[in-house]
Write a protein that holds these residues in place. Structure first.
Motif, PDB file in Angstrom:
ATOM      1  N   PHE A  88       0.798  -1.235   0.000  1.00 13.05           N
ATOM      2  CA  PHE A  88       0.000   0.000   0.000  1.00 13.05           C
ATOM      3  C   PHE A  88       0.828   1.283   0.000  1.00 13.05           C
ATOM      4  N   ARG A  89       2.100   1.175  -0.223  1.00  8.22           N
ATOM      5  CA  ARG A  89       2.896   2.388  -0.427  1.00  8.22           C
ATOM      6  C   ARG A  89       2.715   2.858  -1.869  1.00  8.22           C
ATOM      7  N   ILE A  90       2.640   4.172  -2.059  1.00  3.98           N
ATOM      8  CA  ILE A  90       2.513   4.720  -3.414  1.00  3.98           C
ATOM      9  C   ILE A  90       3.902   5.108  -3.911  1.00  3.98           C
ATOM     10  N   GLU A  91       4.254   4.564  -5.065  1.00  2.00           N
ATOM     11  CA  GLU A  91       5.584   4.787  -5.631  1.00  2.00           C
ATOM     12  C   GLU A  91       5.491   5.668  -6.872  1.00  2.00           C
ATOM     13  N   ARG A 106       1.647  -0.605  -4.341  1.00  2.00           N
ATOM     14  CA  ARG A 106       2.033  -2.024  -4.299  1.00  2.00           C
ATOM     15  C   ARG A 106       0.983  -2.807  -3.516  1.00  2.00           C
ATOM     16  N   VAL A 107       0.490  -3.903  -4.146  1.00  2.00           N
ATOM     17  CA  VAL A 107      -0.581  -4.714  -3.564  1.00  2.00           C
ATOM     18  C   VAL A 107      -0.246  -6.195  -3.712  1.00  2.00           C
ATOM     19  N   PRO A 108      -0.899  -7.080  -2.944  1.00  2.00           N
ATOM     20  CA  PRO A 108      -0.632  -8.522  -3.075  1.00  2.00           C
ATOM     21  C   PRO A 108      -1.050  -9.042  -4.449  1.00  2.00           C
ATOM     22  N   LEU A 109      -0.423 -10.150  -4.844  1.00  2.00           N
ATOM     23  CA  LEU A 109      -0.862 -10.827  -6.065  1.00  2.00           C
ATOM     24  C   LEU A 109      -2.209 -11.494  -5.852  1.00  2.00           C
ATOM     25  N   GLY A 110      -2.428 -12.059  -4.651  1.00  2.00           N
ATOM     26  CA  GLY A 110      -3.707 -12.710  -4.345  1.00  2.00           C
ATOM     27  C   GLY A 110      -3.521 -14.123  -3.826  1.00  2.00           C
ATOM     28  N   THR A 396       2.302  -6.826  -6.799  1.00  2.00           N
ATOM     29  CA  THR A 396       2.183  -6.156  -8.087  1.00  2.00           C
ATOM     30  C   THR A 396       1.842  -4.699  -7.838  1.00  2.00           C
ATOM     31  N   LEU A 397       1.842  -3.902  -8.888  1.00  2.00           N
ATOM     32  CA  LEU A 397       1.585  -2.472  -8.760  1.00  2.00           C
ATOM     33  C   LEU A 397       0.298  -2.103  -9.482  1.00  2.00           C
ATOM     34  N   LYS A 398      -0.577  -1.423  -8.789  1.00  2.00           N
ATOM     35  CA  LYS A 398      -1.768  -0.891  -9.444  1.00  2.00           C
ATOM     36  C   LYS A 398      -1.659   0.626  -9.480  1.00  2.00           C
ATOM     37  N   TRP A 399      -2.262   1.222 -10.490  1.00  2.00           N
ATOM     38  CA  TRP A 399      -2.240   2.674 -10.616  1.00  2.00           C
ATOM     39  C   TRP A 399      -3.247   3.300  -9.657  1.00  2.00           C
ATOM     40  N   VAL A 400      -2.863   4.427  -9.091  1.00  2.00           N
ATOM     41  CA  VAL A 400      -3.787   5.242  -8.287  1.00  2.00           C
ATOM     42  C   VAL A 400      -3.639   6.690  -8.736  1.00  2.00           C
ATOM     43  N   ALA A 401      -4.739   7.428  -8.638  1.00  2.00           N
ATOM     44  CA  ALA A 401      -4.730   8.831  -9.008  1.00  2.00           C
ATOM     45  C   ALA A 401      -5.419   9.648  -7.918  1.00  2.00           C
ATOM     46  N   LEU A 402      -4.785  10.723  -7.490  1.00  2.00           N
ATOM     47  CA  LEU A 402      -5.303  11.580  -6.423  1.00  2.00           C
ATOM     48  C   LEU A 402      -5.691  12.924  -7.028  1.00  2.00           C
ATOM     49  N   GLY A 403      -6.980  13.211  -6.982  1.00  2.00           N
ATOM     50  CA  GLY A 403      -7.459  14.415  -7.635  1.00  2.00           C
ATOM     51  C   GLY A 403      -8.131  15.396  -6.708  1.00  2.00           C
TER      52      GLY A 403
END
Length: 409
Positions: A88-91, A106-110, A396-403
């Motif tokens: 859960f850190r944003i890179e 960064r999130v778990p694969l599952g 894995t890495l998922k995209w996040v956007a802060l608006g």
């Protein structure tokens, strides 16, 4: 049965991601110290059955859980628990011209399926790495280690429960039938399937899988002894790589020797290997310099022996060594022994392998030795990991956007 285990494990993912996973690792380390006799008793039964079944000694050695194995497993668990939480850190957060901040979390694969053979220690190492990364595990071990794996998974379930996490997050498939492997290959609930074992198992999983596979293939590993090598060092590297644990994937399978040092080096290599009971199989040029070696057939240059057998080939120089490795290597581990930095760097750049070493043993391709604490396997594929797979490789890495109310125009 397998689907039910997978469904229960997958349901545990939210609790794992938010729970105290480090506490589960530390509890497991303590349980290994307190209840090792239970594991040892199960392992001894597996060893007795393996001997009765005629399992070769190198493979029985992989099956054995001794005091050193316990210490290593406990130390690995504690090292992983000390690693920073990867989740859960944003890179790479950057601000776009419209003010939108974009990064990757960064999130778990599952849910990870793990199909493996012989080594019960992997039941601790694989789960510890996966759990640290917030993943649940569905395990299918080999029949040789069935009782050992049962005992270890029992401790995992207790450790999870004591840490306030759902014990269903780690499950062992209660059968060693081949059909269980095929069922896991087609189980869409799995986010990733990792096979770890012999070449036959790897090929079966890659052929049958309907889910993503990260393969841990065979280790056809070479040591190239350059014309500017310290020959005493080269002997030590060859001896350690071949004889310390011949039945593991990072063991040395072939030595390539520059023709200028072959007359001086090969008789010494034969002497030290003979004392350790190693059979040398050599190319025609090497045979002329050895007393007891046998010819190596063309068909065996890409073979993984996992035994006290070592191939030897004389080469004209670095380029021939690189060509040989490219043709016969398995992209696992390759090493060069030389005092020439330019030659070493050409080797490091030119060899395609998950770990390339300069003046060091192939035995270092190991998560614990490389500072990962432990590993779930050594990937010889490149998506999405290459080499020992530690905690970060199981995320894995998922995209996040802060608006602030931005809309697209």
């Amino acid at each position: 049965m397998i689907r039910e285990l997978a469904e229960k494990a997958k349901a545990c993912l939210p609790a794992l991601a938010q729970g105290d996973r480090d506490q589960a690792l530390l509890r497991m380390a303590r349980l290994l110290e307190e209840r090792w006799e239970e594991v040892k008793e199960a392992n001894e039964k597996d060893l007795e059955a393996a001997q009765e079944a005629g399992l070769p000694k190198p493979k029985r050695d992989r099956l054995r859980l001794d005091e050193k194995a316990r210490r290593d497993l406990v130390e690995g668990l504690r090292q992983i628990a000390l690693l920073p939480d990867p989740l859960f850190r944003i890179e790479g957060l950057v601000k776009r011209p419209n003010g939108l901040k974009v990064g990757r979390m960064r999130v778990p694969l599952g849910l990870i399926g793990f199909v493996y053979e012989s080594r019960p220690g992997a039941t601790v190492e694989a789960v510890s790495v996966a759990l640290k990364a917030g993943n649940a595990m569905l395990l299918r071990g080999g029949k040789e280690a069935f009782l050992s794996n049962q005992a270890l998974v029992g401790l995992w379930k207790r450790a999870l429960k004591e840490a306030g996490l759902p014990k269903e997050a780690v499950s062992l498939v209660p059968t060693t039938d081949r059909e269980a492997v095929l069922e896991m290959c087609r189980l869409e609930l799995l986010d990733l399937l990792i096979p770890r074992g012999g070449e036959e198992l790897i090929r079966l999983v890659q052929k049958e899988a309907r889910v993503p596979v990260l393969a841990h293939a065979k280790g056809v590993n070479h040591l190239y002894v350059d014309e500017r090598a310290d020959l005493g060092m080269a002997l030590e590297l060859a001896l350690n790589g071949k004889t310390q644990r011949p039945a593991v994937c990072n063991a040395l399978e072939a030595v390539l020797v520059h023709e200028k040092v072959a007359p001086a080096f090969l008789p010494r290599l034969e002497e030290v290997m003979r004392k350790q009971g190693v059979e040398l199989r050599a190319c025609p040029r090497a045979l002329a310099l050895l007393e007891e070696a046998v010819p190596a057939s063309e068909e065996e240059w890409d073979r993984e022996y996992l035994d006290l057998i070592l191939r030897v080939k004389v080469v004209k120089g670095l380029e021939e060594a690189l060509d040989h490795i490219a043709r016969f290597g398995s992209r696992h581990t390759e090493a060069i022994c030389t005092q020439d930095p330019q030659t070493a760097w050409r080797f490091l750049e030119g060899v395609d392998a998950s770990l390339v070493l300069w003046n060091a043993s192939t035995r270092f391709n190991d998560g614990f030795q490389l500072g990962l604490g432990a590993e779930i396997g050594i990937s010889t594929t490149k998506l999405h990991a290459y080499g020992p797979m530690g905690v970060l490789e199981l995320t894995t890495l998922k995209w996040v956007a802060l608006g602030e109310g931005q809309v697209r125009t």
